[in-house]
Motif scaffolding. Structure first.
Motif, short mmCIF file in Angstrom:
data_model
loop_
_atom_site.label_atom_id
_atom_site.label_comp_id
_atom_site.label_asym_id
_atom_site.label_seq_id
_atom_site.Cartn_x
_atom_site.Cartn_y
_atom_site.Cartn_z
N VAL A 162 57.17 2.50 16.55
CA VAL A 162 57.87 3.79 16.55
C VAL A 162 56.92 4.83 15.97
O VAL A 162 56.12 4.53 15.08
CB VAL A 162 59.17 3.72 15.71
N TYR A 166 62.78 8.70 11.65
CA TYR A 166 63.81 9.50 12.32
C TYR A 166 65.10 9.52 11.49
O TYR A 166 65.29 8.69 10.60
CB TYR A 166 64.12 8.92 13.70
N THR A 167 65.99 10.44 11.84
CA THR A 167 67.30 10.52 11.18
C THR A 167 68.14 9.28 11.46
O THR A 167 69.06 8.97 10.70
CB THR A 167 68.06 11.76 11.66
N ASP A 169 67.90 5.31 14.11
CA ASP A 169 67.02 4.47 14.90
C ASP A 169 66.85 5.08 16.29
O ASP A 169 67.82 5.13 17.07
CB ASP A 169 67.62 3.07 15.01
N PRO A 170 65.65 5.58 16.63
CA PRO A 170 65.48 6.24 17.92
C PRO A 170 65.64 5.30 19.12
O PRO A 170 65.87 5.76 20.24
CB PRO A 170 64.05 6.79 17.84
N ALA A 176 68.46 11.05 17.77
CA ALA A 176 67.71 10.97 16.50
C ALA A 176 66.57 11.97 16.48
O ALA A 176 65.90 12.20 17.48
CB ALA A 176 67.18 9.55 16.31
N VAL A 177 66.37 12.60 15.32
CA VAL A 177 65.34 13.63 15.15
C VAL A 177 64.24 13.10 14.23
O VAL A 177 64.52 12.50 13.18
CB VAL A 177 65.94 14.92 14.56
N LYS A 178 63.01 13.34 14.62
CA LYS A 178 61.86 12.84 13.85
C LYS A 178 61.49 13.82 12.73
O LYS A 178 61.54 15.03 12.89
CB LYS A 178 60.67 12.66 14.79
N THR A 232 54.85 10.37 10.58
CA THR A 232 55.63 10.92 9.47
C THR A 232 55.00 10.55 8.14
O THR A 232 54.73 9.37 7.89
CB THR A 232 57.09 10.40 9.49
#
Length: 236
Positions: A162, A166-167, A169-170, A176-178, A232
């Protein structure tokens, strides 16, 4: 110009499976070795910890009837197998490496200690630290946090499948936002699972930042070390 002098690279055992369902995909292993070589050639000192989930995971084994301690010990041995595989792949492309183990198993690997690991890295070798912490009930995430702190790494680079935190699990939530960066406190408050709680707390208390990125895209490791914002950053 490399952004870091010394890194701890945490690799997922599952990622080593590549397109397979078990074991080591030689193509993925060779790609990882080549990416590590690109960074090593810039003069960055590299310590590596690899998981063992492509072969055996102690916690899931315990759920199937294995004794937890023996299951974790089997998982530690799985990380040694992966470490030997990566060391062999690095040697094949001219990169000197050394496998250290948290459990005595000479001549397979040298017994780990901090000063030897640093000495080898400063001499230009890639140091692969295997067998977790050598103790049951600790994940390889915790092992990588411990080793990163011990070897005084500038950052832990957590290579996953990944491309960041993310907010949600993408892979399960398309909304979901990264995050480009996030603090440890926010991870706790949001209940996000970057690593297990023990590993995350160790990094927070010892001021070791984590950079989460997608290692499975060829060239990403070099981009991260060069300072490109493709993942991130987790920090205090």
């Amino acid at each position: 110009m490399a952004k870091f002098k010394r890194i701890l690279l945490k690799l997922s055992g599952e990622s080593l499976m590549g397109e397979q369902h078990y074991g080591i995909d030689e193509k993925r292993l060779a790609e990882y070795a080549q990416q590590i070589k690109e960074v090593h050639d810039t003069g960055v000192q590299i310590g590596i910890v690899i998981g063992g989930g492509n072969i055996f995971r102690g916690l899931s084994g315990a759920g199937k009837g294995f004794d937890r301690v023996k299951g974790d010990q089997m998982g530690m041995c799985a990380t040694v197998i992966n470490s030997l595989g990566l060391s062999s792949a690095l040697g094949a492309i001219g990169v000197r490496s050394r496998v250290l183990t948290a459990i005595r198993m000479e001549p397979i690997g040298e017994f780990y200690n901090k000063w030897k690991a640093i000495e080898y890295m400063e001499a230009g070798e890639v140091v692969i630290m295997s067998a977790g912490t050598g103790n049951p009930y600790f994940t390889t995430d915790t092992g990588s946090s411990l080793r990163g702190i011990e070897i005084e790494a500038d950052v832990m680079l957590k290579g996953t499948r990944v491309d960041g935190v993310y907010t949600a699990d993408p892979e399960k939530d398309p909304q979901a936002v990264k995050f480009n960066e996030i603090t440890y406190d926010e991870i706790y408050n949001r209940g996000l699972k970057v690593m297990d709680l023990t590993a995350t707390t160790m990094c927070k208390e010892n001021h070791l930042p984590i950079y989460v990125f997608n290692m499975d895209i060829y060239g990403n490791l070099k981009k991260v070390v060069d300072g490109e914002n493709i993942g991130t950053l987790v920090h205090n």
